[in-house]
Scaffold this motif. Structure first.
Motif, PDB file in Angstrom:
ATOM      1  N   SER A  25      -8.734   8.542 -22.876  1.00 51.75           N
ATOM      2  CA  SER A  25      -8.634   9.458 -21.742  1.00 51.75           C
ATOM      3  C   SER A  25      -9.158   8.843 -20.443  1.00 51.75           C
ATOM      4  CB  SER A  25      -9.422  10.742 -22.042  1.00 51.75           C
ATOM      5  OG  SER A  25     -10.791  10.439 -22.234  1.00 51.75           O
ATOM      6  N   GLY A  26      -9.545   7.582 -20.469  1.00 49.07           N
ATOM      7  CA  GLY A  26     -10.142   6.946 -19.297  1.00 49.07           C
ATOM      8  C   GLY A  26      -9.164   6.704 -18.163  1.00 49.07           C
ATOM      9  N   THR A  27      -9.683   6.750 -16.953  1.00 52.93           N
ATOM     10  CA  THR A  27      -8.918   6.424 -15.752  1.00 52.93           C
ATOM     11  C   THR A  27      -9.759   5.460 -14.920  1.00 52.93           C
ATOM     12  OG1 THR A  27      -7.944   8.622 -15.765  1.00 52.93           O
ATOM     13  CG2 THR A  27      -7.726   7.374 -13.750  1.00 52.93           C
ATOM     14  N   TYR A  28      -9.145   4.372 -14.478  1.00 51.65           N
ATOM     15  CA  TYR A  28      -9.872   3.325 -13.765  1.00 51.65           C
ATOM     16  C   TYR A  28      -9.088   2.886 -12.547  1.00 51.65           C
ATOM     17  CZ  TYR A  28     -12.355   3.261 -18.142  1.00 51.65           C
ATOM     18  OH  TYR A  28     -13.083   3.644 -19.237  1.00 51.65           O
ATOM     19  N   ARG A  29      -9.804   2.410 -11.537  1.00 52.95           N
ATOM     20  CA  ARG A  29      -9.184   1.902 -10.318  1.00 52.95           C
ATOM     21  C   ARG A  29      -9.620   0.448 -10.140  1.00 52.95           C
ATOM     22  NH1 ARG A  29     -10.868   5.361  -5.819  1.00 52.95           N
ATOM     23  NH2 ARG A  29     -12.848   4.293  -6.083  1.00 52.95           N
TER      24      ARG A  29
ATOM     25  N   ILE B 150       3.910  -4.160 -12.314  1.00 57.54           N
ATOM     26  CA  ILE B 150       3.896  -3.531 -10.998  1.00 57.54           C
ATOM     27  C   ILE B 150       4.188  -4.599  -9.955  1.00 57.54           C
ATOM     28  CG2 ILE B 150       2.498  -2.292  -9.315  1.00 57.54           C
ATOM     29  CD1 ILE B 150       0.741  -1.394 -11.668  1.00 57.54           C
ATOM     30  N   SER B 151       5.160  -4.349  -9.095  1.00 56.49           N
ATOM     31  CA  SER B 151       5.473  -5.283  -8.012  1.00 56.49           C
ATOM     32  C   SER B 151       4.775  -4.844  -6.737  1.00 56.49           C
ATOM     33  CB  SER B 151       6.976  -5.330  -7.757  1.00 56.49           C
ATOM     34  OG  SER B 151       7.642  -5.861  -8.858  1.00 56.49           O
ATOM     35  N   HIS B 152       4.180  -5.794  -6.037  1.00 57.92           N
ATOM     36  CA  HIS B 152       3.584  -5.507  -4.736  1.00 57.92           C
ATOM     37  C   HIS B 152       4.726  -5.238  -3.764  1.00 57.92           C
ATOM     38  CE1 HIS B 152       1.309  -6.086  -1.029  1.00 57.92           C
ATOM     39  NE2 HIS B 152       0.234  -5.845  -1.762  1.00 57.92           N
ATOM     40  N   PRO B 153       4.529  -4.327  -2.813  1.00 59.75           N
ATOM     41  CA  PRO B 153       5.616  -4.011  -1.874  1.00 59.75           C
ATOM     42  C   PRO B 153       6.180  -5.217  -1.131  1.00 59.75           C
ATOM     43  CG  PRO B 153       3.883  -2.395  -1.663  1.00 59.75           C
ATOM     44  CD  PRO B 153       3.360  -3.464  -2.604  1.00 59.75           C
TER      45      PRO B 153
ATOM     46  N   LEU C  23       0.452   1.098  -8.500  1.00 58.54           N
ATOM     47  CA  LEU C  23      -0.145   0.462  -7.323  1.00 58.54           C
ATOM     48  C   LEU C  23      -0.034   1.420  -6.153  1.00 58.54           C
ATOM     49  CD1 LEU C  23      -1.258  -2.135  -5.894  1.00 58.54           C
ATOM     50  CD2 LEU C  23       1.130  -2.701  -5.409  1.00 58.54           C
ATOM     51  N   LEU C  24      -1.173   1.691  -5.488  1.00 58.08           N
ATOM     52  CA  LEU C  24      -1.189   2.531  -4.303  1.00 58.08           C
ATOM     53  C   LEU C  24      -2.147   1.894  -3.307  1.00 58.08           C
ATOM     54  CD1 LEU C  24      -0.339   5.160  -2.875  1.00 58.08           C
ATOM     55  CD2 LEU C  24      -2.308   6.258  -3.966  1.00 58.08           C
ATOM     56  N   ASP C  25      -1.648   1.576  -2.135  1.00 56.62           N
ATOM     57  CA  ASP C  25      -2.421   0.851  -1.126  1.00 56.62           C
ATOM     58  C   ASP C  25      -2.920  -0.464  -1.745  1.00 56.62           C
ATOM     59  OD1 ASP C  25      -1.960   2.849   0.777  1.00 56.62           O
ATOM     60  OD2 ASP C  25      -3.670   4.005   0.045  1.00 56.62           O
ATOM     61  N   ASN C  26      -4.205  -0.702  -1.779  1.00 60.17           N
ATOM     62  CA  ASN C  26      -4.742  -1.943  -2.355  1.00 60.17           C
ATOM     63  C   ASN C  26      -5.374  -1.711  -3.719  1.00 60.17           C
ATOM     64  OD1 ASN C  26      -4.048  -3.651  -0.201  1.00 60.17           O
ATOM     65  ND2 ASN C  26      -5.813  -2.930   0.959  1.00 60.17           N
ATOM     66  N   ASN C  27      -4.974  -0.651  -4.400  1.00 62.19           N
ATOM     67  CA  ASN C  27      -5.572  -0.304  -5.686  1.00 62.19           C
ATOM     68  C   ASN C  27      -4.521  -0.161  -6.770  1.00 62.19           C
ATOM     69  OD1 ASN C  27      -8.427   0.153  -4.859  1.00 62.19           O
ATOM     70  ND2 ASN C  27      -7.441   1.654  -3.533  1.00 62.19           N
TER      71      ASN C  27
END
Length: 116
Positions: free
Chosen positions: A92-96, A29-32, A74-78
């Motif tokens: 099935s887990g989802t993490y931030r 994932i590249s930061h904007p 990547l969305l905002d700072n997460n």
């Protein structure tokens, strides 16, 4: 000039890490801003300074290590990490992961296990 000295001091204080990554198993994932690339793989997130060519810090471990083939965005700072597999079992887990605070939090699980 002052700005050169200050920049040099910051660069000298950077800690360089050697990190073993299997890039075929990583979600990238590249930061904007284009200066930071995040590698999500093996249950960890690693930040790479693309401008200076160094890893910024030790990996931030997800609470289940060894996860492969997960999805990440990547969305905002997460960075949101979803699904994946471990020991040939779909998850099935989802993490931030908050890139500013370096903290993980669990989120709602998928109704079914999924990977790639």
């Amino acid at each position: 000039p002052l700005y050169s000295s200050a920049a040099s001091d910051v660069y000298k204080r950077q800690v360089k890490y050697e990190i073993d990554l299997d890039l075929q198993e990583c979600e990238t994932i590249s930061h904007p801003n284009g200066n930071v690339i995040y590698f999500v793989c093996g249950g960890q997130i690693v930040a790479y300074d693309n401008f200076n060519g160094v890893f910024l810090k030790k990996p931030s471990n997800l609470n289940y290590l060894g996860v492969k083939r997960c999805s990440a965005v990547l969305l905002d700072n997460n960075i949101y990490v979803m699904g994946g597999c471990k020991d040939q079992k779909a998850l099935s887990g989802t993490y931030r992961y908050n890139i500013i605070t370096d903290k993980w939090s669990s989120m709602a699980r998928f109704h079914i296990d999924r990977y790639n």
